[in-house]
Design an enzyme around this catalytic site. Structure first.
Site, PDB file in Angstrom:
ATOM      1  CE1 TYR A 125      -4.267  -1.614   0.642  1.00 35.26           C
ATOM      2  CE2 TYR A 125      -2.879  -3.142   1.875  1.00 35.26           C
ATOM      3  CZ  TYR A 125      -4.085  -2.836   1.266  1.00 35.26           C
ATOM      4  OH  TYR A 125      -5.102  -3.754   1.272  1.00 35.26           O
ATOM      5  CE1 TYR A 164      -2.114  -7.082   3.570  1.00 39.55           C
ATOM      6  CE2 TYR A 164      -2.850  -6.619   1.332  1.00 39.55           C
ATOM      7  CZ  TYR A 164      -3.089  -6.644   2.705  1.00 39.55           C
ATOM      8  OH  TYR A 164      -4.302  -6.241   3.189  1.00 39.55           O
ATOM      9  NE  ARG A 174      -6.394 -10.506   4.368  1.00 40.21           N
ATOM     10  CZ  ARG A 174      -7.554 -10.029   3.932  1.00 40.21           C
ATOM     11  NH1 ARG A 174      -7.742  -8.732   3.822  1.00 40.21           N
ATOM     12  NH2 ARG A 174      -8.540 -10.836   3.591  1.00 40.21           N
ATOM     13  CG  HIS A 177      -7.926  -7.855  -0.233  1.00 38.34           C
ATOM     14  ND1 HIS A 177      -6.742  -8.422   0.166  1.00 38.34           N
ATOM     15  CD2 HIS A 177      -8.055  -6.716   0.499  1.00 38.34           C
ATOM     16  CE1 HIS A 177      -6.178  -7.677   1.103  1.00 38.34           C
ATOM     17  NE2 HIS A 177      -6.952  -6.622   1.321  1.00 38.34           N
ATOM     18  CG  HIS A 179      -9.746  -2.751   1.428  1.00 43.36           C
ATOM     19  ND1 HIS A 179     -10.047  -3.401   2.605  1.00 43.36           N
ATOM     20  CD2 HIS A 179      -8.430  -2.998   1.191  1.00 43.36           C
ATOM     21  CE1 HIS A 179      -8.966  -4.007   3.063  1.00 43.36           C
ATOM     22  NE2 HIS A 179      -7.963  -3.785   2.224  1.00 43.36           N
TER      23      HIS A 179
END
Length: 256
Positions: A125, A164, A174, A177, A179
């Site tokens: 991120y 990640y 994870r 995906h 959000h």
């Protein structure tokens, strides 16, 4: 020194939770699309979810007086395209994600503010607290927004996010995906969920996704690859509808 929390232990707990839910439903308990806040395999959620009754606001509309506002003129034509927000093109597999926001009766929800945020193609991120040693992409911030049209449709152009690591347990990863945030008619109506990609091998190992113990509810979080949405020599296409309520509702992070 405490024993490290392994994936094997987490997977065992996930299986126990799933079996307990299946037995409860077989015994007549209602199906549940949303997980318990204290879902044990998701360790950090257990530590931070509210443990006391929520405080009731005497004037629930007062919070909106000092909150942010938005309108159609605030959402620009480029906000939905995460690949065109910087001087260069981001690295990664370019994709288009589209779908409809629907109510429990299948009616479109018009004028809905839909926001997305995600990791880049390397699984990182653009956030100061993300210390995952994967490369940042100077041409990808990972945020976008749009308003649903008269058919309740939304559309984003982006790159497929990478998996990640996270520190729930040893070797925790994870699945890829995106959000999603939906604001309704006011910011106090905000709903947040996640969209996943089909066939991800990390599904079975992820306690966040597996906290949705109902199989059909969990499948509703996975987008469908739609070849007709793919643009030749440009991008692949995924379709994912968001249902706000009813038996086919999409899982929302804060439940109901």
């Amino acid at each position: 020194m405490p024993t490290p929390l392994t994936q094997g232990r987490i997977s065992q707990e996930i299986a126990e939770q799933r079996d307990a839910y299946a037995k409860a439903v077989a015994a007549g308990a209602p199906e549940r699309s949303h997980p318990d806040r204290g879902y044990a395999p998701y360790r950090s959620s257990v530590l931070r979810h509210p443990g006391k009754p929520l405080v009731a606001l005497h004037d629930p509309e007062a919070v909106e007086l000092s909150g942010p506002v938005f309108g159609p003129t605030d959402v620009t034509a480029l906000d939905h395209d995460l690949t065109r927000q910087h001087q260069g093109e981001p690295l990664g597999e370019r994709i288009k994600v589209t779908g409809r926001v629907l109510d429990r009766d299948g009616r479109p929800v018009r004028g809905q503010l839909v926001e997305v945020w995600q990791a880049n193609a390397s699984g990182r991120y653009a956030h100061q607290r993300d210390d995952h040693p994967a490369p940042l992409d100077p041409h990808f911030t990972g945020v976008g927004r749009c308003l649903t049209d008269d058919q309740g449709a939304y559309e984003f152009v982006t790159v497929k996010p990478g998996a990640y690591p996270w520190r729930n347990h040893v070797n925790a990863w994870r699945p890829a995906h995106i959000h999603f945030s939906l604001f309704g008619n006011a910011f106090t109506q905000r709903l947040i969920t996640q969209m996943y990609f089909p066939g991800d091998p990390l599904f079975a190992y992820d306690p966040i996704l597996q906290s949705v113990t109902d199989d059909s509810a969990r499948r509703r979080l996975v987008a469908t690859y739609d070849h007709d949405l793919s643009t030749p020599e440009w991008s692949l296409g995924y379709r994912w509808d968001i249902v706000l309520d009813g038996p086919a509702a999409t899982w929302i992070e804060e439940g109901r």
